[in-house]
Design a protein around this motif. Structure first.
Motif, PDB file in Angstrom:
ATOM      1  N   ASP A  23      -3.065 -14.846   2.653  1.00 43.54           N
ATOM      2  CA  ASP A  23      -3.621 -13.776   3.576  1.00 43.54           C
ATOM      3  C   ASP A  23      -4.658 -13.150   2.586  1.00 43.54           C
ATOM      4  OD1 ASP A  23      -3.112 -11.350   5.845  1.00 43.54           O
ATOM      5  OD2 ASP A  23      -2.483 -12.617   6.807  1.00 43.54           O
ATOM      6  N   VAL A  24      -5.113 -12.527   3.112  1.00 43.20           N
ATOM      7  CA  VAL A  24      -6.468 -11.547   3.203  1.00 43.20           C
ATOM      8  C   VAL A  24      -5.540 -10.030   2.690  1.00 43.20           C
ATOM      9  CG1 VAL A  24      -6.611 -10.388   5.108  1.00 43.20           C
ATOM     10  CG2 VAL A  24      -8.447 -10.681   3.351  1.00 43.20           C
ATOM     11  N   ARG A  25      -4.804  -9.945   3.510  1.00 41.74           N
ATOM     12  CA  ARG A  25      -3.859  -8.824   3.135  1.00 41.74           C
ATOM     13  C   ARG A  25      -3.029  -8.529   2.297  1.00 41.74           C
ATOM     14  NH1 ARG A  25      -1.028  -8.723   8.824  1.00 41.74           N
ATOM     15  NH2 ARG A  25      -1.520 -10.671   8.327  1.00 41.74           N
ATOM     16  N   ARG A  26      -2.958 -10.057   1.347  1.00 46.40           N
ATOM     17  CA  ARG A  26      -2.861  -9.895  -0.144  1.00 46.40           C
ATOM     18  C   ARG A  26      -3.880  -9.315  -1.131  1.00 46.40           C
ATOM     19  NH1 ARG A  26       3.076  -9.898  -1.480  1.00 46.40           N
ATOM     20  NH2 ARG A  26       2.985 -12.095  -1.240  1.00 46.40           N
ATOM     21  N   TRP A  27      -4.989  -9.124  -1.159  1.00 48.06           N
ATOM     22  CA  TRP A  27      -5.717  -8.053  -1.840  1.00 48.06           C
ATOM     23  C   TRP A  27      -5.427  -6.599  -1.851  1.00 48.06           C
ATOM     24  CZ3 TRP A  27      -9.036  -9.937  -5.340  1.00 48.06           C
ATOM     25  CH2 TRP A  27      -9.456 -10.832  -5.121  1.00 48.06           C
ATOM     26  N   ALA A  28      -4.338  -6.353  -0.381  1.00 50.14           N
ATOM     27  CA  ALA A  28      -4.072  -4.944  -0.489  1.00 50.14           C
ATOM     28  C   ALA A  28      -2.223  -5.696  -1.336  1.00 50.14           C
ATOM     29  CB  ALA A  28      -2.949  -4.498   0.667  1.00 50.14           C
ATOM     30  N   THR A  29      -2.070  -5.947  -1.914  1.00 51.65           N
ATOM     31  CA  THR A  29      -0.849  -6.154  -2.681  1.00 51.65           C
ATOM     32  C   THR A  29      -1.703  -5.675  -4.582  1.00 51.65           C
ATOM     33  OG1 THR A  29       0.583  -7.545  -1.777  1.00 51.65           O
ATOM     34  CG2 THR A  29       1.125  -8.446  -4.024  1.00 51.65           C
ATOM     35  N   VAL A  30      -2.679  -6.472  -4.211  1.00 50.23           N
ATOM     36  CA  VAL A  30      -2.750  -6.799  -5.978  1.00 50.23           C
ATOM     37  C   VAL A  30      -3.680  -5.168  -6.203  1.00 50.23           C
ATOM     38  CG1 VAL A  30      -5.036  -7.625  -7.306  1.00 50.23           C
ATOM     39  CG2 VAL A  30      -3.883  -9.143  -5.875  1.00 50.23           C
ATOM     40  N   PHE A  31      -4.216  -4.412  -5.125  1.00 47.34           N
ATOM     41  CA  PHE A  31      -4.603  -3.362  -4.996  1.00 47.34           C
ATOM     42  C   PHE A  31      -3.883  -2.142  -6.003  1.00 47.34           C
ATOM     43  CE2 PHE A  31      -4.947   1.403  -3.851  1.00 47.34           C
ATOM     44  CZ  PHE A  31      -5.933   2.006  -4.490  1.00 47.34           C
ATOM     45  N   PRO A  32      -2.753  -2.217  -5.295  1.00 51.94           N
ATOM     46  CA  PRO A  32      -1.573  -1.286  -6.167  1.00 51.94           C
ATOM     47  C   PRO A  32      -0.950  -1.554  -7.406  1.00 51.94           C
ATOM     48  CG  PRO A  32      -1.329  -2.363  -3.717  1.00 51.94           C
ATOM     49  CD  PRO A  32      -1.712  -2.850  -4.012  1.00 51.94           C
ATOM     50  N   LEU A  33      -0.974  -3.447  -7.190  1.00 50.68           N
ATOM     51  CA  LEU A  33      -0.235  -3.251  -9.129  1.00 50.68           C
ATOM     52  C   LEU A  33      -1.603  -3.132  -9.819  1.00 50.68           C
ATOM     53  CD1 LEU A  33       0.543  -7.318  -7.700  1.00 50.68           C
ATOM     54  CD2 LEU A  33       1.838  -4.740  -8.246  1.00 50.68           C
ATOM     55  N   VAL A  57       0.633  -1.586   0.035  1.00 46.24           N
ATOM     56  CA  VAL A  57       0.063  -0.532   0.100  1.00 46.24           C
ATOM     57  C   VAL A  57       1.242   1.309   0.160  1.00 46.24           C
ATOM     58  CG1 VAL A  57      -1.479   1.816   1.049  1.00 46.24           C
ATOM     59  CG2 VAL A  57      -2.072  -1.339   1.426  1.00 46.24           C
ATOM     60  N   ALA A  58       1.841   0.986   0.408  1.00 44.21           N
ATOM     61  CA  ALA A  58       3.342   2.167   0.417  1.00 44.21           C
ATOM     62  C   ALA A  58       3.417   2.855  -0.856  1.00 44.21           C
ATOM     63  CB  ALA A  58       4.554   2.190   1.068  1.00 44.21           C
ATOM     64  N   ALA A  59       3.269   1.607  -2.174  1.00 47.57           N
ATOM     65  CA  ALA A  59       3.435   2.236  -3.171  1.00 47.57           C
ATOM     66  C   ALA A  59       2.048   2.424  -3.899  1.00 47.57           C
ATOM     67  CB  ALA A  59       4.195   1.226  -3.873  1.00 47.57           C
ATOM     68  N   GLY A  60       0.775   0.962  -3.189  1.00 51.46           N
ATOM     69  CA  GLY A  60      -0.442   1.820  -4.322  1.00 51.46           C
ATOM     70  C   GLY A  60      -0.901   3.438  -3.398  1.00 51.46           C
ATOM     71  N   ALA A  61      -0.940   3.737  -2.532  1.00 48.95           N
ATOM     72  CA  ALA A  61      -0.547   5.144  -2.726  1.00 48.95           C
ATOM     73  C   ALA A  61      -0.467   6.146  -3.352  1.00 48.95           C
ATOM     74  CB  ALA A  61      -0.337   5.626  -1.222  1.00 48.95           C
ATOM     75  N   LEU A  62       0.835   5.963  -3.914  1.00 53.66           N
ATOM     76  CA  LEU A  62       1.506   6.772  -4.755  1.00 53.66           C
ATOM     77  C   LEU A  62       0.864   6.813  -6.418  1.00 53.66           C
ATOM     78  CD1 LEU A  62       5.296   6.356  -3.680  1.00 53.66           C
ATOM     79  CD2 LEU A  62       4.222   8.754  -3.571  1.00 53.66           C
ATOM     80  N   ALA A  63       0.770   5.305  -6.434  1.00 52.41           N
ATOM     81  CA  ALA A  63      -0.317   5.081  -7.589  1.00 52.41           C
ATOM     82  C   ALA A  63      -1.620   6.303  -7.770  1.00 52.41           C
ATOM     83  CB  ALA A  63      -0.315   4.279  -7.509  1.00 52.41           C
ATOM     84  N   ILE A  64      -2.167   5.940  -6.684  1.00 49.07           N
ATOM     85  CA  ILE A  64      -3.348   6.811  -6.513  1.00 49.07           C
ATOM     86  C   ILE A  64      -3.230   7.983  -6.428  1.00 49.07           C
ATOM     87  CG2 ILE A  64      -3.925   6.537  -3.967  1.00 49.07           C
ATOM     88  CD1 ILE A  64      -7.493   5.848  -4.689  1.00 49.07           C
TER      89      ILE A  64
END
Length: 318
Positions: free
Chosen positions: A254-264, A191-198
């Motif tokens: 882990d359910v937190r893996r969805w927080a990997t998919v989102f930034p991608l 999410v550190a990268a996902g926040a930059l992406a959004i």
């Protein structure tokens, strides 16, 4: 992002990241010309959002104390982000009426949840802590998208305000970030990268809306330059997190893996938007390339979620 707390029937607040991921991949695939897949993903995102929304309402009615406890965690903000992501895709489909309603719902949730999350913030911060930025930039994206579609200057101004606030929130979380999360995080470190992406996506849509509304170049120019800078940081963050993922692989669901998919998915979507806003068609190829790993990650994570659900079995009555 923590899996702590239940929305009911085995759902956690972090499950909202699944809706975020599916919604943004609908946007990215639409930009890539994969129309049928985009509509399918949108339908899944809307269905998931309705399920989670229903559980939130039921939880509020039956377990108020538990609801309030979960509302203090950053994972609760996935509801805000998911609503704005779906709203952005709905706007692209030409349904501005429902999109305005989704913006109002997301803004109300943001006003209620963000102060509570900030009061109970975790220090040092972890990947999920960046959701304070993601939710805020989600409002910027949807405001900007609607500003361009409806010709609304107030929406553009609101989008710029959310964009700048999101940058401040990102800097605050980053200053207290536990860098060990790059090695030990269960997926939400992305999410550190996902926040930059959004943030980059928000900047691109603000530039596009400002151009459509005839905003003076002296205003659009700095915004365009800032968006390009954030886009560069997004790609850098993506590369760092990918390298860490290869160095310290996490092979279990882990359910937190969805927080990997989102930034991608978000990085791919941002690539298409930045290419259009900055008039640099070559950047769209970056979006095309990054879309496929995001889709693969979605499939793998969905399979892991289904397997986990089967292992858990039906919920006990009562």
């Amino acid at each position: 992002m923590s899996g702590r707390g239940r929305l009911g029937t085995g759902l956690t607040p972090a499950a909202g990241a699944a809706v975020m991921s599916t919604g943004i991949l609908s946007t990215a695939t639409e930009s890539a010309g994969l129309t049928v897949l985009s509509w399918l993903l949108l339908a899944l995102a809307v269905a998931g959002g309705l399920v989670l929304g229903t559980h939130l309402v039921v939880r509020w009615a039956t377990d108020r104390a538990g609801w309030l406890a979960d509302a203090a965690t950053p994972a609760s903000l996935t509801g805000v982000a998911a609503t704005t992501v779906i709203g952005g895709r709905v706007t692209a489909a030409g349904w501005t009426g429902p999109a305005w309603l989704l913006l109002a719902v997301a803004a109300l949730l943001w006003v209620v949840l963000l102060p509570r999350v900030l009061r109970h913030r975790q220090v040092p911060t972890v990947g999920g802590s960046f959701l304070v930025c993601v939710a805020t930039q989600g409002l910027a994206v949807l405001s900007a998208t609607l500003a361009g579609a409806a010709g609304s200057r107030p929406a553009l101004s609101a989008g710029v305000a959310a964009f700048l606030l999101g940058l401040v929130l990102y800097a605050g979380v980053l200053a207290r970030f536990d860098w060990r999360q790059l090695a030990v995080g269960a997926g939400d470190q992305w999410v550190a990268a996902g926040a930059l992406a959004i943030t980059s996506l928000a900047g691109a849509h603000l530039v596009l809306a400002a151009d459509r509304l005839g905003t003076p170049g002296r205003v659009v120019g700095p915004l365009r330059a800032l968006d390009l800078a954030v886009w560069g940081l997004t790609l850098g963050g993506y590369a760092v997190l990918l390298a860490c993922e290869l160095r310290w692989p996490r092979r279990h669901y882990d359910v937190r893996r969805w927080a990997t998919v989102f930034p991608l998915g978000m990085t791919a979507a941002a690539g298409f938007a930045v290419a259009e806003a900055e008039r640099l068609p070559a950047l769209a190829r970056v979006g095309q390339v990054l879309l496929w790993p995001a889709l693969a990650a979605w499939v793998l994570t969905a399979a892991g979620a289904a397997a986990a659900l089967l292992r858990r079995g039906p919920a006990a009555p009562g």
